[in-house]
Design an enzyme around this catalytic site. Structure first.
Site, PDB file in Angstrom:
ATOM      1  N   TRP A  65      26.462  57.599  10.402  1.00  0.00           N
ATOM      2  CA  TRP A  65      26.449  58.418   9.184  1.00  0.00           C
ATOM      3  C   TRP A  65      27.387  59.616   9.277  1.00  0.00           C
ATOM      4  CZ3 TRP A  65      25.380  63.112  11.023  1.00  0.00           C
ATOM      5  CH2 TRP A  65      24.630  63.189  12.216  1.00  0.00           C
ATOM      6  N   ASN A  66      27.885  59.961  10.479  1.00  0.00           N
ATOM      7  CA  ASN A  66      28.560  61.270  10.581  1.00  0.00           C
ATOM      8  C   ASN A  66      29.973  61.275   9.982  1.00  0.00           C
ATOM      9  OD1 ASN A  66      29.555  59.797  12.765  1.00  0.00           O
ATOM     10  ND2 ASN A  66      29.798  61.605  14.053  1.00  0.00           N
ATOM     11  N   LYS A 126      28.028  46.968   8.147  1.00  0.00           N
ATOM     12  CA  LYS A 126      26.686  47.517   7.964  1.00  0.00           C
ATOM     13  C   LYS A 126      26.771  49.032   8.190  1.00  0.00           C
ATOM     14  CE  LYS A 126      23.337  48.987  10.075  1.00  0.00           C
ATOM     15  NZ  LYS A 126      22.952  50.059   9.162  1.00  0.00           N
ATOM     16  N   GLU A 158      32.258  52.271  20.337  1.00  0.00           N
ATOM     17  CA  GLU A 158      32.601  53.701  20.263  1.00  0.00           C
ATOM     18  C   GLU A 158      31.282  54.444  20.290  1.00  0.00           C
ATOM     19  OE1 GLU A 158      35.539  55.057  20.291  1.00  0.00           O
ATOM     20  OE2 GLU A 158      36.813  53.312  19.968  1.00  0.00           O
ATOM     21  N   CYS A 218      31.216  63.040  17.511  1.00  0.00           N
ATOM     22  CA  CYS A 218      31.131  62.532  18.889  1.00  0.00           C
ATOM     23  C   CYS A 218      32.080  63.281  19.809  1.00  0.00           C
ATOM     24  CB  CYS A 218      31.453  61.045  18.907  1.00  0.00           C
ATOM     25  SG  CYS A 218      33.013  60.675  18.106  1.00  0.00           S
ATOM     26  N   GLU A 258      23.768  65.017  23.834  1.00  0.00           N
ATOM     27  CA  GLU A 258      24.580  65.440  22.688  1.00  0.00           C
ATOM     28  C   GLU A 258      23.745  66.386  21.821  1.00  0.00           C
ATOM     29  OE1 GLU A 258      25.581  61.489  21.013  1.00  0.00           O
ATOM     30  OE2 GLU A 258      27.546  62.352  20.691  1.00  0.00           O
TER      31      GLU A 258
HETATM   32  P1  NAP Z   1      22.922  55.265  15.788  1.00  0.00           P
HETATM   33  O1  NAP Z   1      21.514  55.658  15.614  1.00  0.00           O
HETATM   34  O2  NAP Z   1      23.302  54.564  17.031  1.00  0.00           O
HETATM   35  O3  NAP Z   1      23.283  54.376  14.508  1.00  0.00           O
HETATM   36  C1  NAP Z   1      24.573  53.863  14.309  1.00  0.00           C
HETATM   37  C2  NAP Z   1      24.487  52.610  13.461  1.00  0.00           C
HETATM   38  O4  NAP Z   1      23.752  51.633  14.192  1.00  0.00           O
HETATM   39  C3  NAP Z   1      23.761  52.795  12.137  1.00  0.00           C
HETATM   40  O5  NAP Z   1      24.391  51.978  11.177  1.00  0.00           O
HETATM   41  C4  NAP Z   1      22.368  52.271  12.453  1.00  0.00           C
HETATM   42  O6  NAP Z   1      21.679  51.790  11.338  1.00  0.00           O
HETATM   43  C5  NAP Z   1      22.703  51.130  13.375  1.00  0.00           C
HETATM   44  N1  NAP Z   1      21.598  50.712  14.232  1.00  0.00           N
HETATM   45  C6  NAP Z   1      20.558  51.436  14.695  1.00  0.00           C
HETATM   46  N2  NAP Z   1      19.774  50.671  15.480  1.00  0.00           N
HETATM   47  C7  NAP Z   1      20.326  49.427  15.502  1.00  0.00           C
HETATM   48  C8  NAP Z   1      19.997  48.190  16.131  1.00  0.00           C
HETATM   49  N3  NAP Z   1      18.922  48.063  16.909  1.00  0.00           N
HETATM   50  N4  NAP Z   1      20.801  47.141  15.924  1.00  0.00           N
HETATM   51  C9  NAP Z   1      21.899  47.241  15.149  1.00  0.00           C
HETATM   52  N5  NAP Z   1      22.268  48.380  14.537  1.00  0.00           N
HETATM   53  C10 NAP Z   1      21.494  49.460  14.714  1.00  0.00           C
HETATM   54  O7  NAP Z   1      23.907  56.504  15.699  1.00  0.00           O
HETATM   55  P2  NAP Z   1      23.960  57.617  14.581  1.00  0.00           P
HETATM   56  O8  NAP Z   1      22.844  58.554  14.790  1.00  0.00           O
HETATM   57  O9  NAP Z   1      24.134  56.998  13.245  1.00  0.00           O
HETATM   58  O10 NAP Z   1      25.352  58.312  14.931  1.00  0.00           O
HETATM   59  C11 NAP Z   1      25.489  59.305  15.867  1.00  0.00           C
HETATM   60  C12 NAP Z   1      25.986  58.743  17.186  1.00  0.00           C
HETATM   61  O11 NAP Z   1      27.218  58.068  16.990  1.00  0.00           O
HETATM   62  C13 NAP Z   1      26.281  59.830  18.205  1.00  0.00           C
HETATM   63  O12 NAP Z   1      25.834  59.413  19.463  1.00  0.00           O
HETATM   64  C14 NAP Z   1      27.800  59.931  18.173  1.00  0.00           C
HETATM   65  O13 NAP Z   1      28.373  60.455  19.342  1.00  0.00           O
HETATM   66  C15 NAP Z   1      28.173  58.515  17.931  1.00  0.00           C
HETATM   67  N6  NAP Z   1      29.528  58.420  17.397  1.00  0.00           N
HETATM   68  C16 NAP Z   1      30.515  57.963  18.201  1.00  0.00           C
HETATM   69  C17 NAP Z   1      31.816  57.904  17.725  1.00  0.00           C
HETATM   70  C18 NAP Z   1      32.937  57.401  18.589  1.00  0.00           C
HETATM   71  O14 NAP Z   1      33.994  57.131  18.047  1.00  0.00           O
HETATM   72  N7  NAP Z   1      32.768  57.257  19.888  1.00  0.00           N
HETATM   73  C19 NAP Z   1      32.097  58.315  16.425  1.00  0.00           C
HETATM   74  C20 NAP Z   1      31.065  58.772  15.627  1.00  0.00           C
HETATM   75  C21 NAP Z   1      29.776  58.816  16.123  1.00  0.00           C
HETATM   76  P3  NAP Z   1      20.602  52.701  10.546  1.00  0.00           P
HETATM   77  O15 NAP Z   1      21.361  53.843  10.002  1.00  0.00           O
HETATM   78  O16 NAP Z   1      20.102  51.786   9.506  1.00  0.00           O
HETATM   79  O17 NAP Z   1      19.592  53.102  11.562  1.00  0.00           O
END
Ligand code: NAP
Length: 495
Positions: A167-168, A191, A267, A301, A398
């Site tokens: 979402w970020n 998704k 990522e 991130c 984080e």
């Molecule tokens: P998240 O909780 O891991 O969710 C990311 C995505 O995964 C969402 O679409 C989420 O869906 C989905 N998801 C959750 N559980 C899942 C499962 N069991 N199977 C398949 N998909 C699943 O992360 P977030 O809170 O949205 O984002 C923040 C994180 O992303 C931070 O750790 C940040 O550092 C990282 N990030 C990394 C980068 C990079 O380029 N390295 C860039 C941006 C963000 P729902 O929303 O429906 O739960």
């Protein structure tokens, strides 16, 4: 059931944004979910429901894979020049509609409009960059060392790709995957995160308008991401998973993909150190820290998660950063004057509160902020903590919020050891006027990306990604991003 498709106009009234909750986007059609359930979308600044989107089932996911499979041959055989022109049109439409899209991001994500505008420019750039890449996919040709044959290497689209995004950065994390995948000739199912689906659907309508054929990009939202994603990965036609999100979910998805030996790009999370040496240009370092910490209100991130400052400039840097942080205007993202918007959810605010309380209990001093807002909206004030001990939980997790924790260091070796004391390795920042020292320290830091005298590194022209538990693979860059969506095919030719 199919429903009419939303049109994105240039200067759309924000009150009309509910129009983007028109349906799952599958095979070029807008449809409700198989069981007609919905997910509510909130405005983090008011906590009010602003829209509802369909909650896809496993059956819907199967329909999306089917649509992507049906479109696959047509898209992979579309001439690269034509694919390139469609991608270029996506860039142009995004740029033309940037103000509307930025407002939509601010509304559902909460980020300040200025950050949302920056995100749209960055997100659109992936289409321009990959429009240029689409026509420059080349193979290899050589003579076998034995002399018996020729070696021809062709690069082919990897196949159907499942893309999962956070979402970020609701626009950029999606376009950073969709644009190279389409340039390579793949069809995709996106998704997006449940908190910010409206941007993904608005962009789906824009791709359609730009000429992306039905089924080439499919978008579905679900409150059941585990089983829905697992069902798609289990379909043998799906050959790629590209995920951006937390390391925890990344591990779960890697295990799921392993069952079917699906190629993965990951990522994941970060814990970026920000090092300021005594010889740094202090004003530049504070400017850089403001960008590295406060872009997206710290919900990035690459955000500076631990700031290490050498003893000679420790007090001056801390005071200057606290002055800058405490002067930021906090408010709703859609308010043009806002510099720091709300966090995404109440849960995110509670986590930040827990980390700050833990650091303070362990001896950190609060220079500004330090207490969650109690009114409506998921607000946390810009906060600076100094004397943060190495054992503080925020040194290992984080923060994902507007909190800058500062710690002192004496020697270069000490700074490097502390910077590397994490399982993450996404980004790091170094401030020094001595370029040779900067390059040496950069070579010893375990991170995929380094900002040397810079607080911002994201660029579609550069490879973005991490080492250690921050991920696998790269996005963007001269060939890195598109290579994640291609397979080499070797043809041994007797002539
Ligand atoms: P998240 O909780 O891991 O969710 C990311 C995505 O995964 C969402 O679409 C989420 O869906 C989905 N998801 C959750 N559980 C899942 C499962 N069991 N199977 C398949 N998909 C699943 O992360 P977030 O809170 O949205 O984002 C923040 C994180 O992303 C931070 O750790 C940040 O550092 C990282 N990030 C990394 C980068 C990079 O380029 N390295 C860039 C941006 C963000 P729902 O929303 O429906 O739960």
């Amino acid at each position: 059931m199919n429903i009419s498709h939303p049109v994105l106009e240039d200067d759309q009234d924000t009150a009309d944004f509910h129009r983007f909750s028109h349906g799952l986007y599958i095979g070029g059609q807008w449809r409700q979910s198989a069981d007609s359930r919905e997910i509510q979308v909130l405005d983090p600044s008011t906590e009010a429901v602003i829209a509802a989107v369909p909650d896809a089932t496993i059956e819907d996911a199967a329909a999306a894979v089917e649509a992507a499979a049906k479109a696959a041959d047509g898209w992979r055989t579309t001439p690269p020049r034509k694919r390139s022109e469609i991608l270029r049109r996506c860039f142009e439409l995004m740029t033309q509609r940037s103000e509307t899209l930025a407002t939509l991001i601010s509304l559902e994500n909460g980020k300040a409009l200025r950050d949302a505008r920056g995100e749209i420019a960055y997100a659109a750039e992936f289409f321009r960059w990959n429009a240029e890449e689409a026509v420059r996919i080349t193979g290899e040709y050589g003579i076998a060392p034995s002399g018996t044959n020729r070696i021809v290497v062709d690069y082919e689209p990897i196949g159907i790709c499942v893309l999962v995004t956070p979402w970020n950065f609701p626009a950029a994390m999606a376009t950073r995957k969709i644009a190279p995948a389409l340039a390579a000739g793949c069809t995709v199912i996106l998704k997006p995160a449940s908190e910010t689906p409206l941007t993904a659907y608005a962009l789906a309508a824009l791709y359609q308008e730009a000429g992306v054929p039905p089924g080439v990009v499919n978008v579905l939202t679900t409150s059941n991401p585990g089983p829905v994603t697992a069902a798609m990965l289990a379909d043998p036609r799906v050959r790629k998973l590209s995920f951006t999100g937390s390391t925890g979910v990344g591990r779960v998805l890697l295990a799921e993909a392993a069952k079917h030996v699906v190629s993965c790009s990951m990522e994941l999370g970060g814990n970026a150190p920000f090092l300021v040496f005594d010889d740094a240009d202090l004003d530049a370092a504070v400017d850089g820290a403001m960008v590295a910490k406060m872009r997206n209100a710290g919900e990035a991130c690459t955000a500076a998660n631990r700031i290490y400052v050498q003893s000679g400039v420790y007090d001056a840097f801390s005071e200057s950063l606290a002055r800058r942080m405490s002067s930021l205007k906090v408010g709703a993202g859609t308010d043009a004057a806002t510099e720091c918007g709300p966090m995404i959810t109440r849960k995110a605010v509670d986590k930040i509160d827990r980390l700050v309380n833990d650091a303070v209990a362990r001896g950190a001093r609060v220079l500004c902020g330090g207490k969650a807002g109690s009114g409506t909206g998921y607000y946390y004030p810009p906060t600076v903590l100094c004397d943060v001990p190495a054992e503080a939980e925020m040194a290992h997790e984080e923060i994902f919020g507007p909190v800058a924790p500062i710690s002192i260091f004496e020697t270069e070796a000490d700074a490097i050891a502390r910077a590397n004391d994490t399982e993450y390795g996404l980004a790091a920042y170094i401030y020094t006027r001595d370029l040779a020292r900067g390059m040496q320290v950069a070579s010893k830091i375990e991170a995929g990306m380094i900002g040397l005298n810079r607080g911002l590194m994201s660029d579609p022209a550069a490879p973005f990604g991490g080492v250690k538990q921050s991920g696998l693979g790269r996005e963007g860059g001269q060939h890195h991003g598109i290579a994640e969506f291609m397979e080499a095919k070797y043809i041994a030719v007797s002539i």
